[in-house]
Design a protein around this motif. Structure first.
Motif, mmCIF file in Angstrom:
data_model
loop_
_atom_site.group_PDB
_atom_site.id
_atom_site.type_symbol
_atom_site.label_atom_id
_atom_site.label_comp_id
_atom_site.label_asym_id
_atom_site.label_seq_id
_atom_site.Cartn_x
_atom_site.Cartn_y
_atom_site.Cartn_z
ATOM 1 N N PHE A 43 -7.881 1.848 103.395
ATOM 2 C CA PHE A 43 -8.314 2.139 104.745
ATOM 3 C C PHE A 43 -8.471 0.801 105.459
ATOM 4 C CE2 PHE A 43 -10.213 6.662 105.153
ATOM 5 C CZ PHE A 43 -9.132 7.198 104.467
ATOM 6 N N TYR A 44 -8.481 0.837 106.770
ATOM 7 C CA TYR A 44 -8.578 -0.404 107.539
ATOM 8 C C TYR A 44 -9.670 -0.267 108.586
ATOM 9 C CZ TYR A 44 -4.241 -1.555 105.220
ATOM 10 O OH TYR A 44 -3.305 -1.823 104.243
ATOM 11 N N GLN A 45 -10.542 -1.278 108.635
ATOM 12 C CA GLN A 45 -11.585 -1.274 109.666
ATOM 13 C C GLN A 45 -11.315 -2.422 110.635
ATOM 14 O OE1 GLN A 45 -15.731 -2.142 108.575
ATOM 15 N NE2 GLN A 45 -16.401 -0.643 110.101
ATOM 16 N N PRO A 46 -11.240 -2.119 111.946
ATOM 17 C CA PRO A 46 -10.931 -3.173 112.918
ATOM 18 C C PRO A 46 -12.075 -4.186 113.060
ATOM 19 C CG PRO A 46 -11.467 -1.123 114.046
ATOM 20 C CD PRO A 46 -11.411 -0.806 112.585
ATOM 21 N N ILE A 47 -11.696 -5.425 113.338
ATOM 22 C CA ILE A 47 -12.646 -6.518 113.584
ATOM 23 C C ILE A 47 -12.382 -7.029 115.006
ATOM 24 C CG2 ILE A 47 -13.380 -8.825 112.840
ATOM 25 C CD1 ILE A 47 -12.165 -8.032 110.032
ATOM 26 N N TYR A 48 -13.449 -7.184 115.773
ATOM 27 C CA TYR A 48 -13.297 -7.515 117.188
ATOM 28 C C TYR A 48 -13.961 -8.838 117.540
ATOM 29 C CZ TYR A 48 -11.805 -2.682 117.913
ATOM 30 O OH TYR A 48 -11.121 -1.496 117.861
ATOM 31 N N GLN A 54 -11.657 -8.003 122.243
ATOM 32 C CA GLN A 54 -10.288 -8.168 121.728
ATOM 33 C C GLN A 54 -10.247 -7.858 120.229
ATOM 34 O OE1 GLN A 54 -7.691 -9.435 123.794
ATOM 35 N NE2 GLN A 54 -6.273 -9.000 122.114
ATOM 36 N N LEU A 55 -9.261 -7.074 119.829
ATOM 37 C CA LEU A 55 -9.042 -6.813 118.404
ATOM 38 C C LEU A 55 -8.440 -8.060 117.755
ATOM 39 C CD1 LEU A 55 -8.848 -4.618 116.094
ATOM 40 C CD2 LEU A 55 -6.525 -4.234 116.872
ATOM 41 N N VAL A 56 -9.059 -8.540 116.677
ATOM 42 C CA VAL A 56 -8.531 -9.762 116.044
ATOM 43 C C VAL A 56 -7.992 -9.528 114.633
ATOM 44 C CG1 VAL A 56 -9.930 -11.354 117.419
ATOM 45 C CG2 VAL A 56 -10.846 -10.453 115.248
ATOM 46 N N ASN A 277 -5.038 -2.629 121.353
ATOM 47 C CA ASN A 277 -5.299 -4.063 121.406
ATOM 48 C C ASN A 277 -6.753 -4.485 121.676
ATOM 49 O OD1 ASN A 277 -4.372 -6.611 121.032
ATOM 50 N ND2 ASN A 277 -3.684 -6.903 123.127
ATOM 51 N N ARG A 278 -7.459 -3.764 122.513
ATOM 52 C CA ARG A 278 -8.845 -4.140 122.750
ATOM 53 C C ARG A 278 -9.697 -2.885 122.932
ATOM 54 N NH1 ARG A 278 -10.305 -7.850 126.364
ATOM 55 N NH2 ARG A 278 -8.331 -8.939 126.396
ATOM 56 N N LEU A 279 -11.003 -3.105 122.883
ATOM 57 C CA LEU A 279 -11.916 -1.984 123.056
ATOM 58 C C LEU A 279 -11.773 -1.426 124.454
ATOM 59 C CD1 LEU A 279 -15.198 -3.430 121.520
ATOM 60 C CD2 LEU A 279 -13.858 -1.535 120.609
ATOM 61 N N SER A 280 -11.817 -0.115 124.564
ATOM 62 C CA SER A 280 -11.822 0.455 125.909
ATOM 63 C C SER A 280 -13.264 0.647 126.342
ATOM 64 C CB SER A 280 -11.061 1.785 125.914
ATOM 65 O OG SER A 280 -11.523 2.607 124.867
ATOM 66 N N GLY A 281 -13.544 0.404 127.583
ATOM 67 C CA GLY A 281 -14.888 0.632 128.113
ATOM 68 C C GLY A 281 -15.873 -0.470 127.790
#
Ligand code: C2E
Ligand code: MG
Ligand code: MG
Ligand code: MG
Length: 281
Positions: A43-48, A54-56, A277-281
């Protein structure tokens, strides 16, 4: 004294290995079947980037899709595999899957991101992690900075497995090293100067109730000032509230992951986030 301690810890480690070997033999062989049948999934967890959203990158987190028991979280099977060679096999399966996924995503998307992989002490003890990663990068024709590895402080404590020299080799390859669960080990400060790591991950236990618990707040503040003075990056794990995100950000923590943003998810879902690509809101 240090030498005697080192001999003792090697002996204890070997003894534990022998005791566990018998009990784990069966499980290990089940587990090898699981690997062969590709029941292991990442599984993959996003890092911002906390300020910009911004998603990194992503952290790869293994799951076992067991034919009878369903989807198993690592907490329910990693402890059984500890100190056995099955742990090395698991690590290799996870790394291979992560490398293949990173390659595919980079072919489909233009944004910069990395995939961060947890590695176990056993991968240092039973195998050559650096050599393994070097050949994976070659096989998938993958630039080294697309992958990162997360180690815990125990690898480095007594350098029992020659972990330090393998880490130096990884650094030479261009693979960045993160210290996971920072602050929960025993060697935090003494090793910080010598570990070839670029980033620390602040353990969830400190991030949790950061806002309400003044002790946690002080610990996180101190970790962040330390890491900044040592020119180390910081990623906070387990961010669950907006307040935690804002406090961390105001204390100088640049990056973070947590249920506030997203839980670990299957690769296909993670790729959709990558497209946004990036968080919305
Ligand atoms: P970790 O490397 O510290 O990973 C972070 C854990 O925190 C993950 O648990 C993740 O799902 C969880 N987490 C993330 N955000 C939140 C949040 O906001 N709240 C809460 N309550 N939890 C959050 P997971 O996936 O169950 O993994 C547990 C541990 O298992 C990992 O801790 C890591 O030490 C180990 N692990 C996972 N995958 C692998 C692997 O491929 N290889 C090795 N050697 N260890 C792994
Ligand atoms: Mg981790
Ligand atoms: Mg962690
Ligand atoms: Mg942790």
């Amino acid at each position: 004294r240090a030498k005697a301690d080192k001999r003792t810890s090697v002996r204890v480690f070997e003894q534990q290995m022998h005791e566990l070997a018998a009990r784990n033999l069966r499980l290990s062989s089940d587990f090898q079947k699981a690997i062969a049948r590709t029941e292991l999934v990442n599984f993959y967890q996003p890092i911002y980037h906390l300020k910009s959203g911004q998603l990194v990158g992503f952290e790869a987190l293994v799951r076992w899709q067991h034919p009878e028991l369903g989807l198993l979280a690592p907490g329910s099977f990693l402890p059984i595999l500890e100190k056995t060679e099955a742990m090395r096999l698991l690590g290799e399966a996870v790394m291979r899957e992560a490398a293949a996924t990173a390659k595919r995503w980079h072919e489909n998307h233009t944004s910069e991101f990395y995939v961060s992989i947890n590695v176990s002490d056993e991968q240092f003890a039973f195998g050559n992690l650096a050599e393994m990663l070097r050949s994976l990068l070659e096989e998938f024709n993958l630039p080294a900075h697309f992958l990162r590895i997360e180690i815990t402080e125990t690898v480095l404590m007594a350098d029992i497995f020659g972990g330090m020299s393998q880490l130096d080799e990884l650094k030479r390859l261009g693979i960045r090293i993160l210290i996971d669960d920072f602050g929960t080990g025993f060697s935090s400060l003494s090793h910080l100067a010598t570990i070839p790591a670029e980033t620390i991950k602040i353990d969830r236990s400190f991030v949790h109730s950061l806002a309400a618990n003044t002790k946690n707040y002080e610990i996180v503040r101190t970790i962040l000032s330390l890491s900044s003075n040592l020119h180390l990056g910081a990623v906070a794990e387990g961010i669950e509230t907006i307040e935690e995100r804002e406090l961390l950000s105001s204390l100088g923590c640049e990056f973070g992951q947590g249920y506030l943003f997203a839980a670990p998810m299957p690769a296909a879902d993670a790729e959709i986030l990558l497209g946004m690509n990036r968080l919305s809101g």
